[in-house]
Design an enzyme around this catalytic site. Sequence first.
Site, short mmCIF file in Angstrom:
data_model
loop_
_atom_site.label_atom_id
_atom_site.label_comp_id
_atom_site.label_asym_id
_atom_site.label_seq_id
_atom_site.Cartn_x
_atom_site.Cartn_y
_atom_site.Cartn_z
N LEU A 12 -6.01 -19.97 1.31
CA LEU A 12 -5.16 -18.81 1.11
C LEU A 12 -6.05 -17.68 0.59
O LEU A 12 -7.02 -17.93 -0.14
CB LEU A 12 -4.06 -19.10 0.07
CG LEU A 12 -3.01 -20.14 0.43
CD1 LEU A 12 -2.06 -20.36 -0.75
CD2 LEU A 12 -2.22 -19.74 1.66
N ASP A 13 -5.73 -16.43 0.96
CA ASP A 13 -6.46 -15.29 0.40
C ASP A 13 -6.41 -15.36 -1.12
O ASP A 13 -5.44 -15.86 -1.71
CB ASP A 13 -5.81 -13.97 0.84
CG ASP A 13 -6.06 -13.65 2.30
OD1 ASP A 13 -6.93 -14.32 2.91
OD2 ASP A 13 -5.39 -12.76 2.83
N MET A 14 -7.41 -14.81 -1.75
CA MET A 14 -7.48 -14.79 -3.21
C MET A 14 -6.20 -14.22 -3.83
O MET A 14 -5.68 -14.74 -4.81
CB MET A 14 -8.68 -13.95 -3.66
CG MET A 14 -8.85 -13.83 -5.16
SD MET A 14 -10.32 -12.85 -5.54
CE MET A 14 -10.24 -12.82 -7.34
N THR A 42 -3.19 -14.07 -2.51
CA THR A 42 -1.96 -14.75 -2.09
C THR A 42 -1.72 -15.98 -2.95
O THR A 42 -2.62 -16.78 -3.16
CB THR A 42 -2.06 -15.18 -0.61
OG1 THR A 42 -2.36 -14.03 0.19
CG2 THR A 42 -0.77 -15.81 -0.13
#
Length: 556
Positions: free
Chosen positions: A403-405, A407
């Site tokens: 997951l993106d940082m 998110t």
Amino acid sequence: MTYFQKFKANISDIELPEKFTFPFYYQPHQLATIATSELQEYLENQTDFEHNFGLTEEENELPIGKMFGVLVVKNQQNEIGYLAAFSGKLADKSLPIKFVPPVFNMRTEGSFYIKGEKEIDQINAELSLLKKDKNYLKLKKTFFKLSKEIEEDLTQERKKLKLQKKDRKSRKTNGQATLNEVDFNNLNKELVQESFNDQFYYKELVEYYEDKIAKKRSELTLFEDKIAALKKDRREKSNYLQQTLFSKYAFLNQEKELRSLLDIFNNPAIKPPAGSGECSAPKLLQHAFLNDYTPICMAEFWWGISPNSAIRKHKNFYPACQGRCKPILAHMLEGIKMDENLLLENLAEKQTLEIIYEDDVLLVVNKPTEFLSVPGKDISDSVYTRIKEKYPDATGPLIVHRLDMSTSGILLLTKTKEANKVLQSQFINRTVKKRYVALLDGNLTEESGKIKLPLRVDLDDRPKQLVDFVHGKNAETDWKIIKRENGKTKVHFYPITGRTHQLRVHAAHINGLNTPIVGDDLYGNKENRLHLHAEFIEFSHPTTHKRMSFTVAPDF
């Protein structure tokens, strides 16, 4: 001529910042915000230049949005004011006195650049005439037609040779079985002669065709040599022009140290990116240092329609770009005390990682926002490092997906190599079901839909992504509205693919939902957090193969 602009607003009660703006990640200081408002008011009402920003439907010129910047400065009389600049050039190529001049004006009448452009234009005109020459086009057509006919004929002859060789072999075999020694020897001599005759005929045919096509090739070569020579001349002139231009773009810092683009990028194998030095930030700082102004704070904002590839929202603030501006600004801001780089701050340090499910081979965690999935370039703390420390004997790669940082939400990890391989296969084959919740900064008119916008990294401004229908990777997202409230829209996202920043770009892009996720500091406006959460996941257990699902509600 002075480009120093005094504030219209009363700023006497506003405290000056102690440090200069960190240009690659910032919240504009109040003074920069006021200067921006005054510049935007000018842009809304100005008649000094003509440029179609795409804000009205009346103009016929191609609409192009543009980045503008303000630099709040103190002059030698200790007065506080600001400078204004725009990136690149305006459509009418004017230099309105409202804006500081370029670092180097390549279009000054009689300049080497104008002269070089004219020479290249002349070469292009000659090339165009040559490529359209009727004799050249006729020769090309005749040559390629003849080449094709020859190749087809020779292909048929080679097939005949193979068949004749096969026939001779068969006759020889039959002769061995039925003929006496004398007759067989005579047959064998006959077969050898036939083989020689066939090879000789083919060789003669090839030489005949080579001679025939050589005459056409020599006529064609006269044209193609001229074209190649012109292209070489154009390339050399273009390279010389570019290198000379790079040397002319020279940038100051507060110590009046001057460095050209060639010195700044300092890599013979890599040319400075196109447009280097034409952004508003270098223009502003150059003028400040030339006139002994003290930089106080700055901000850059977008004005007009968004480009088709990148995401730009009218009036939104944006950081300086990484590819073109970072090396230049590193020199120009050398020795100036700047705000801390918040991108290097480990916001996960005080956060805990909640494990919501665990067995012998599998882990399911709820990742907080601003928490890396894997170690980054500057921050090592991550889901991976925390789990690796907690389970030092785990044999697998641990991370199955990311997951993106920024998110938050559900993340799967594995303890064994075998389990990791099985789960990765499910992600690749798209048998894993995922659902995200996002709060969008605006009202959507439709209830649901599908977004198909291919993505690739912005090479000049990592880690941002661009929409690119030529080089981008396929990216698809289904979406559905949950509710609308207070000018915001909460939606469910169902990603079909899993590209970097996919949901963020698909939400913000003009050809997506055109509505950024609340708190998106890359594609929208920064807030307390990115309002994007991986809420639900369903998959088959890697050893029992039973379907499992988990749901974790967002905190927004």
